[in-house]
Design a protein around this motif. Structure first.
Motif, PDB file in Angstrom:
ATOM      1  N   SER A 255       0.844  -1.192   0.000  1.00 29.49           N
ATOM      2  CA  SER A 255       0.000   0.000   0.000  1.00 29.49           C
ATOM      3  C   SER A 255       0.879   1.240   0.000  1.00 29.49           C
ATOM      4  O   SER A 255       2.036   1.199   0.410  1.00 29.49           O
ATOM      5  CB  SER A 255      -0.927   0.016   1.227  1.00 29.49           C
ATOM      6  OG  SER A 255      -0.170   0.062   2.423  1.00 29.49           O
ATOM      7  N   HIS A 263      -3.581   3.876  -0.785  1.00 26.23           N
ATOM      8  CA  HIS A 263      -3.865   3.186  -2.036  1.00 26.23           C
ATOM      9  C   HIS A 263      -3.313   1.764  -1.979  1.00 26.23           C
ATOM     10  O   HIS A 263      -2.215   1.544  -1.466  1.00 26.23           O
ATOM     11  CB  HIS A 263      -3.232   3.913  -3.223  1.00 26.23           C
ATOM     12  CG  HIS A 263      -3.612   5.358  -3.348  1.00 26.23           C
ATOM     13  ND1 HIS A 263      -3.060   6.338  -2.556  1.00 26.23           N
ATOM     14  CD2 HIS A 263      -4.499   5.986  -4.164  1.00 26.23           C
ATOM     15  CE1 HIS A 263      -3.580   7.514  -2.877  1.00 26.23           C
ATOM     16  NE2 HIS A 263      -4.452   7.330  -3.846  1.00 26.23           N
ATOM     17  N   LEU A 265      -3.520  -2.281  -4.260  1.00 26.09           N
ATOM     18  CA  LEU A 265      -4.036  -3.113  -5.339  1.00 26.09           C
ATOM     19  C   LEU A 265      -4.874  -4.242  -4.761  1.00 26.09           C
ATOM     20  O   LEU A 265      -4.540  -4.810  -3.725  1.00 26.09           O
ATOM     21  CB  LEU A 265      -2.887  -3.718  -6.152  1.00 26.09           C
ATOM     22  CG  LEU A 265      -2.106  -2.801  -7.090  1.00 26.09           C
ATOM     23  CD1 LEU A 265      -0.860  -3.517  -7.584  1.00 26.09           C
ATOM     24  CD2 LEU A 265      -2.965  -2.377  -8.267  1.00 26.09           C
ATOM     25  N   ILE A 275      -7.147  -0.523  -8.418  1.00 25.44           N
ATOM     26  CA  ILE A 275      -6.587   0.266  -7.333  1.00 25.44           C
ATOM     27  C   ILE A 275      -7.734   0.775  -6.472  1.00 25.44           C
ATOM     28  O   ILE A 275      -8.689   1.369  -6.979  1.00 25.44           O
ATOM     29  CB  ILE A 275      -5.765   1.456  -7.865  1.00 25.44           C
ATOM     30  CG1 ILE A 275      -4.623   0.962  -8.740  1.00 25.44           C
ATOM     31  CG2 ILE A 275      -5.228   2.303  -6.714  1.00 25.44           C
ATOM     32  CD1 ILE A 275      -3.868   2.091  -9.445  1.00 25.44           C
ATOM     33  N   LYS A 302       2.970  -4.080  -8.296  1.00 28.06           N
ATOM     34  CA  LYS A 302       2.800  -3.440  -6.999  1.00 28.06           C
ATOM     35  C   LYS A 302       2.713  -1.939  -7.151  1.00 28.06           C
ATOM     36  O   LYS A 302       3.114  -1.382  -8.199  1.00 28.06           O
ATOM     37  CB  LYS A 302       3.930  -3.826  -6.054  1.00 28.06           C
ATOM     38  CG  LYS A 302       5.277  -3.211  -6.386  1.00 28.06           C
ATOM     39  CD  LYS A 302       6.330  -3.636  -5.363  1.00 28.06           C
ATOM     40  CE  LYS A 302       5.965  -3.217  -3.959  1.00 28.06           C
ATOM     41  NZ  LYS A 302       6.973  -3.595  -2.958  1.00 28.06           N
ATOM     42  N   LEU A 303       2.192  -1.301  -6.126  1.00 31.26           N
ATOM     43  CA  LEU A 303       2.160   0.159  -6.073  1.00 31.26           C
ATOM     44  C   LEU A 303       3.382   0.661  -5.324  1.00 31.26           C
ATOM     45  O   LEU A 303       3.776   0.091  -4.310  1.00 31.26           O
ATOM     46  CB  LEU A 303       0.896   0.642  -5.354  1.00 31.26           C
ATOM     47  CG  LEU A 303      -0.446   0.405  -6.029  1.00 31.26           C
ATOM     48  CD1 LEU A 303      -1.564   0.984  -5.159  1.00 31.26           C
ATOM     49  CD2 LEU A 303      -0.486   1.013  -7.415  1.00 31.26           C
ATOM     50  N   LEU A 310       1.875   8.489  -7.188  1.00 31.79           N
ATOM     51  CA  LEU A 310       1.427   7.105  -7.161  1.00 31.79           C
ATOM     52  C   LEU A 310       1.888   6.429  -8.448  1.00 31.79           C
ATOM     53  O   LEU A 310       1.699   6.965  -9.545  1.00 31.79           O
ATOM     54  CB  LEU A 310      -0.095   7.048  -7.048  1.00 31.79           C
ATOM     55  CG  LEU A 310      -0.717   5.655  -6.942  1.00 31.79           C
ATOM     56  CD1 LEU A 310      -0.328   4.998  -5.621  1.00 31.79           C
ATOM     57  CD2 LEU A 310      -2.234   5.747  -7.076  1.00 31.79           C
ATOM     58  N   THR A 311       2.477   5.245  -8.317  1.00 25.69           N
ATOM     59  CA  THR A 311       3.080   4.579  -9.474  1.00 25.69           C
ATOM     60  C   THR A 311       2.779   3.091  -9.445  1.00 25.69           C
ATOM     61  O   THR A 311       2.850   2.456  -8.397  1.00 25.69           O
ATOM     62  CB  THR A 311       4.611   4.792  -9.492  1.00 25.69           C
ATOM     63  OG1 THR A 311       4.883   6.197  -9.561  1.00 25.69           O
ATOM     64  CG2 THR A 311       5.256   4.100 -10.673  1.00 25.69           C
ATOM     65  N   VAL A 312       2.422   2.545 -10.611  1.00 30.10           N
ATOM     66  CA  VAL A 312       2.224   1.108 -10.785  1.00 30.10           C
ATOM     67  C   VAL A 312       3.478   0.541 -11.433  1.00 30.10           C
ATOM     68  O   VAL A 312       3.907   1.002 -12.492  1.00 30.10           O
ATOM     69  CB  VAL A 312       0.996   0.814 -11.667  1.00 30.10           C
ATOM     70  CG1 VAL A 312       0.874  -0.692 -11.927  1.00 30.10           C
ATOM     71  CG2 VAL A 312      -0.275   1.339 -11.008  1.00 30.10           C
TER      72      VAL A 312
END
Length: 427
Positions: A255, A263, A265, A275, A302-303, A310-312
């Motif tokens: 998170s 945030h 997943l 998300i 992962k985040l 915020l990045t995936v």
């Protein structure tokens, strides 16, 4: 290379404008054994805080905030005057601001191995990325007996989910505190196989910290849906409150708390990844779609927080294709994502021992960390600088020899954190 003070803080900052301050202007006691000059009767009458009146508190606080946390804790223990400054919430905010501006990088690492010749378990260390030296965190060794989720750091604080209990930890001060126990109101037969997770959140406007805790049962309700329960605890209070809505499945991939929201997943009813965001202030959940181009059914995703965004991170093909597509939410309000492909050099795994798979995380310096899940004879991690496109290997030193006598298991990805002096009783 000399080992730096492990207590954190950048230290060595420039003094406030107006010139350097000598010992006559501000004298900081270094410990209880330091020889003190004989005081006059006037000084005796004034008391031990006389020196504090020589400079405005704002200037004293500014100077103290540049010291390592370990030094601040030592100063705090020998003077009531310093303690009154250091224990104030505004001073903790000042130290945090200094830490956020600091370029030094530290992270929490968790290793599974031989603690003693006859005892196998978890060991926690604070790792200085500049020197590679690891400092043991015995307080966590004694408290955290198992791990199954990837934790997050929020302003130097980390929460650990241990079933009925959730622990809060300030890594810099080594303080660990158990929050009040909490359980869902599930029927007894639903408790078997039940899993829980906790996430710490912080709202930058209200400056309140809250812990969200979710339970997920292995059973389905009459509609075929996963049975879940959610509660929230505002730090500073002693009671959990029920939240009616929440995620419909167990989170995967850690998170991240950004922009006042937690945030993570999770999966929707079609088993596609989505998300979910939890607003720390309104205590409401909302759903964010994955960015265009990001696969929604890959296992290794992962985040992370990258550049404050915020990045995936998709590392499904890291080991076989040397690639990690990264999707950065550059405009949070308008949901504008930007894809940034990462391609590692083909030779990046040539000299790595026992490294079939890697944990992946990030630090605020704009680097992606790769930590082997299993190593033998050494502990290391790889740091990839996204802007420069360079990869370096960082050897970890200072670990107990007993840990290195057998294959070492890295329990989870390194957790980058900033240094904080905030007492857990003050949040």
């Amino acid at each position: 290379m000399a080992v730096q003070d492990d207590g954190g803080g950048c230290g060595g900052g420039e003094p406030p404008s107006g010139g350097a301050l000598g010992a006559e202007s501000l004298r900081i006691p270094l410990g209880p054994t330091e020889k003190q000059p004989r005081r006059t009767r006037e000084e005796e009458a004034t008391g031990e805080n006389a020196g504090l009146t020589e400079l405005p508190t704002k200037i004293i606080s500014n100077i103290l905030s540049r010291l390592p946390v370990k030094t601040l804790l030592r100063i705090r223990s020998v003077s009531k005057g310093w303690r009154s400054i250091i224990d104030h919430r505004s001073f903790a905010d000042l130290v945090l601001a200094q830490s956020l501006r600091c370029s030094d990088v530290t992270s929490l690492i968790s290793i599974i191995g031989n603690i003693e010749p006859s005892h196998f378990g978890y060991r926690f260390f604070s790792l200085d990325h500049q020197t590679g030296f690891a400092v043991p965190l015995g307080q966590l060794d004694q408290t955290i007996i198992s791990t199954g989720q990837e934790w997050q750091s929020v302003n130097g604080l980390i929460c650990f989910d241990m079933g009925d209990l959730t622990y809060l930890c300030n890594i810099s001060t080594r303080e660990v505190r158990a929050l009040p126990p909490a359980r869902p109101k599930f029927p007894v037969h639903l408790h078997r196989g039940m899993r829980s997770f906790s996430a710490l959140g912080f709202h930058p406007v209200t400056r309140r910290y809250k812990v969200m805790k979710t339970w997920v049962s292995n059973n389905l309700n009459h509609a075929g849906e996963v049975i879940t329960a959610n509660k929230i605890l505002t730090l500073g209070t002693n009671s959990w409150r029920k939240i009616n809505s929440g995620p419909i499945n167990f989170p995967c991939g850690g998170s991240v708390c950004i922009n006042g929201s937690i945030h993570f997943l999770t999966l929707d009813l079609m088993s596609n990844k989505i998300i979910v965001a939890f607003d720390v202030e309104t205590e409401k959940f909302r759903t964010l779609a994955l960015p265009d181009g990001a696969p929604n059914q890959v296992h290794k995703m992962k985040l992370i927080a990258f550049g404050g965004c915020l990045t995936v991170l998709d590392y499904e093909h890291l080991e076989d294709e040397n690639t990690m597509p990264m999707y950065v939410l550059e405009d949070y309000k308008n949901r504008v994502w930007m894809e940034r492909p990462i391609v590692l050099p083909r030779s990046w795994k040539e000299d790595l021992s026992h490294s079939e798979e890697f944990h992946v995380s990030s630090v605020r310096a704009g680097e992606i960390l790769l930590a082997p899940k299993v190593t033998a004879g050494e502990v290391y991690f790889l740091s990839y600088d996204v802007e420069k496109g360079t990869l370096k290997k960082v050897q970890v030193h200072g670990l107990p020899p007993s840990l290195l006598r057998s294959p070492v298991i890295i329990a989870c990805a390194p957790i980058g954190y900033v240094h904080s002096i905030l007492a857990l009783s003050e949040v």
